[in-house]
Design a protein around this motif. Structure first.
Motif, short mmCIF file in Angstrom:
data_model
loop_
_atom_site.label_atom_id
_atom_site.label_comp_id
_atom_site.label_asym_id
_atom_site.label_seq_id
_atom_site.Cartn_x
_atom_site.Cartn_y
_atom_site.Cartn_z
N TYR A 132 -3.54 -89.38 45.13
CA TYR A 132 -3.98 -90.56 45.89
C TYR A 132 -3.19 -91.79 45.48
O TYR A 132 -2.79 -92.60 46.33
CB TYR A 132 -5.48 -90.77 45.68
CG TYR A 132 -6.06 -91.93 46.44
CD1 TYR A 132 -5.82 -92.10 47.79
CD2 TYR A 132 -6.87 -92.86 45.80
CE1 TYR A 132 -6.37 -93.16 48.50
CE2 TYR A 132 -7.43 -93.93 46.49
CZ TYR A 132 -7.17 -94.07 47.84
OH TYR A 132 -7.72 -95.13 48.52
N ALA A 133 -2.93 -91.96 44.19
CA ALA A 133 -2.15 -93.10 43.72
C ALA A 133 -0.74 -93.07 44.30
O ALA A 133 -0.19 -94.11 44.68
CB ALA A 133 -2.10 -93.10 42.19
N ALA A 134 -0.15 -91.88 44.39
CA ALA A 134 1.19 -91.76 44.96
C ALA A 134 1.17 -92.12 46.44
O ALA A 134 2.09 -92.77 46.95
CB ALA A 134 1.72 -90.34 44.76
N ALA A 135 0.11 -91.70 47.15
CA ALA A 135 -0.01 -92.03 48.57
C ALA A 135 -0.15 -93.54 48.75
O ALA A 135 0.46 -94.14 49.65
CB ALA A 135 -1.20 -91.30 49.18
N CYS A 136 -0.96 -94.18 47.92
CA CYS A 136 -1.17 -95.63 48.02
C CYS A 136 0.12 -96.39 47.72
O CYS A 136 0.38 -97.45 48.31
CB CYS A 136 -2.27 -96.08 47.07
SG CYS A 136 -3.92 -95.51 47.54
N ALA A 137 0.92 -95.87 46.79
CA ALA A 137 2.20 -96.51 46.49
C ALA A 137 3.16 -96.41 47.68
O ALA A 137 3.91 -97.34 47.97
CB ALA A 137 2.83 -95.87 45.25
N ALA A 138 3.11 -95.28 48.38
CA ALA A 138 3.99 -95.08 49.52
C ALA A 138 3.50 -95.81 50.77
O ALA A 138 4.30 -96.31 51.56
CB ALA A 138 4.13 -93.59 49.81
N PHE A 139 2.18 -95.88 50.92
CA PHE A 139 1.58 -96.47 52.13
C PHE A 139 0.60 -97.55 51.70
O PHE A 139 -0.58 -97.27 51.45
CB PHE A 139 0.87 -95.40 52.94
CG PHE A 139 1.69 -94.15 53.15
CD1 PHE A 139 2.91 -94.21 53.80
CD2 PHE A 139 1.24 -92.92 52.69
CE1 PHE A 139 3.67 -93.06 53.99
CE2 PHE A 139 1.99 -91.78 52.88
CZ PHE A 139 3.21 -91.83 53.53
N PRO A 140 1.02 -98.82 51.61
CA PRO A 140 0.17 -99.87 51.04
C PRO A 140 -1.18 -100.05 51.71
O PRO A 140 -2.15 -100.46 51.05
CB PRO A 140 1.04 -101.13 51.22
CG PRO A 140 2.44 -100.62 51.20
CD PRO A 140 2.37 -99.29 51.90
N HIS A 141 -1.31 -99.73 53.00
CA HIS A 141 -2.60 -99.93 53.65
C HIS A 141 -3.68 -98.98 53.14
O HIS A 141 -4.87 -99.19 53.41
CB HIS A 141 -2.47 -99.81 55.17
CG HIS A 141 -2.20 -98.42 55.67
ND1 HIS A 141 -0.97 -97.82 55.57
CD2 HIS A 141 -3.00 -97.51 56.28
CE1 HIS A 141 -1.01 -96.61 56.09
NE2 HIS A 141 -2.24 -96.39 56.54
#
Length: 371
Positions: free
Chosen positions: A354-363
Motif C-alpha cells: 500500500y505504501a508503494a502504491a501511495c508513493a506512485a499514486f499520490p491521490h
C-alpha cells in the motif's frame, strides 16, 4: 509481486475512501437547482436521448428543500442505517457548473460549512466548465474534491446520435484542464448506447485510460420513461443489452483500466418508476455480483491487461500475478482491530504494498490523522 488477494479484483470507491480517511465515508446526493444547456434551449430542449427530464438527483430539491435541509435528511439517514459519520457532498442533478458564476460560488461556499463534510463531488458536462468555474471548484477547502464529467463515449457519431451536444475533443479538453488544477476527475461511461458495438465501448474505455482521470463510473443504458430513447424502444428502433452482455463488457473493460483509477460505479441505478427496460437494470446487486463472478472465473482484475502490455524495460518489475492487495481492506485495518493483527507477516506485506502504491499514486495517500 502482490501478496495473496483472492476477493477484491477492482479498486472500489468504498475501499478507497476507507483507506484515505480511516473510516466509512458516504456520498450524499444534493440538488442545487442547476439546469442544463441541453434542456433550457441553449443547445436543445430535449436533452440527451436517455436522460430523465427530472434529472438524476434525489428529488428533494424539487420538493423545496435547501441544500442544508437535504444534507440533514440524508446524513441523518446514513448515520442510522450505515453508521456513517463522514460525508462527501455530491452535486448530482443536471449540470452543476452551468449558469451564473455567482450561483456556483454561493453553492460551493455553502458546501464547505456542512457538518461532517470531508469532500465534494461536482457533477457536470464537459462543455459546461471553463477556467473560472474549474478554479472555483479546485479552491474548495476540502481534502477530497472530485469533478464528475459525463463523457459517455469517445465516438463523435455516437455523441451526435444521442443528442449529447458536444464532441469527444471537448471531453478531453475538460478532463485535462481539471486535472491540471489538481481536481480528481471521475469519467462517466455508458455501455449499450444506440448504434454502438461492444468494441466501440471498449475503445472508449481505452481512450479514458489514456486520460488523466482518477475515477470511472460505468452505466448500462436503460430506457427511462418520458425520453426520446423510450420512443425509439417502443418503435423497435432500440434494444437494450441483456444483463450477461453488459456484465461481460464491464468484466472485459476493467482489466484495461489502470489499477489506481477508482471504480465508483459498476452499473446504473434507476430511481422510482422511471425504468421501462430492461428489467434487470432494476437489480443492481445481481448485476454487480455477476461482474465480480466473471472476473473471478476469468482470473483477471482491474489493470491486468495494462500491466501485461506495459513496456518491459530493464529492471522494471514483472507483471503482478494477482490483484493488488490494496484493492481490499485487510483485517488489521478494520475498526476495532486488535493491535496484534498488525504484527503479522501478511499485515506487514500489505502495508508495504500500500505504501508503494501511495508513493506512485499520490491521490491514494491517507489524509493526515486518518488513521
Amino acid at each position: 509481486m502482490s501478496i495473496e488477494n483472492t476477493t477484491a479484483r477492482l479498486h472500489q470507491l468504498a475501499t478507497y475512501l476507507r483507506l484515505r480517511f480511516g473510516a466509512r465515508v458516504q456520498k450524499v446526493p444534493l440538488d442545487a437547482g442547476f439546469s442544463c444547456p441541453n434542456r433550457d434551449g441553449t443547445l436543445s430542449r430535449g436533452g440527451c436521448v436517455f436522460c430523465n427530464p427530472h434529472g438524476s438527483g434525489s428529488g428533494l430539491g424539487e420538493e423545496g428543500l435547501t441544500l442544508e435541509e437535504q444534507w440533514t435528511v440524508w446524513t441523518g439517514r446514513y448515520a442510522r442505517t450505515r453508521n456513517a459519520g463522514l460525508f462527501i457532498a455530491y452535486l448530482q442533478s443536471f449540470s452543476n457548473t452551468y449558469g451564473p458564476l455567482d450561483k456556483l460560488r454561493h453553492v460551493l461556499g455553502a458546501l464547505s460549512t456542512l457538518p461532517g463534510i470531508v469532500g465534494a463531488a461536482v457533477g457536470t458536462r464537459p462543455d459546461c466548465v471553463d477556467n473560472e468555474r474549474l478554479d472555483l471548484v479546485a479552491a474548495l477547502p476540502l481534502p477530497e474534491v472530485w469533478l464528475e464529467l459525463g463523457l459517455q463515449s469517445a465516438h463523435d457519431a455516437t455523441l451526435a446520435r444521442i443528442n449529447r451536444g458536444h464532441d469527444a475533443a471537448t471531453s478531453e479538453r475538460a478532463v485535462r484542464a481539471a486535472a491540471q488544477r489538481g481536481l480528481r476527475v471521475c469519467a462517466h461511461l455508458m455501455a449499450g448506447l444506440p448504434g454502438e458495438t461492444g468494441d466501440d465501448f471498449l475503445a472508449t474505455v481505452d481512450w479514458v485510460n489514456r486520460l488523466p482521470v482518477h475515477g470511472v463510473k460505468f452505466h448500462g443504458v436503460y430506457v427511462c420513461a418520458h425520453t426520446a430513447l423510450a420512443r425509439q424502444w417502443r418503435a423497435g428502433k432500440y434494444t437494450p443489452l441483456e444483463r450477461e452482455e453488459y456484465a461481460d463488457l464491464i468484466a472485459r473493460a476493467l482489466p484495461r483500466l489502470r489499477p489506481e483509477i477508482v471504480i465508483q460505479r459498476l452499473t446504473g441505478d434507476p430511481a422510482g418508476d422511471e425504468l421501462l427496460a430492461p428489467d434487470w437494470a432494476g437489480d443492481k446487486r445481481a448485476t454487480t455480483a455477476r461482474i465480480h463472478e466473471l472476473l473471478a472465473q476469468r482470473g483477471t482484475w482491474q489493470g491486468k491487461d495494462v500491466a501485461e502490455h506495459a513496456p518491459n524495460e530493464p529492471g522494471a518489475p514483472s507483471a503482478p500475478q494477482g490483484p493488488p492487495a490494496w484493492f481490499g481492506v485487510p483485517a488489521h485495518r478494520l475498526p476495532g482491530a486488535a493491535p496484534r493483527l498488525c504484527d503479522t507477516e501478511q499485515a506487514r506485506a500489505w502495508e508495504a504494498e500500500y505504501a508503494a502504491a501511495c508513493a506512485a499514486f499520490p491521490h491514494l495517500r491517507p489524509i493526515p490523522g486518518g488513521e
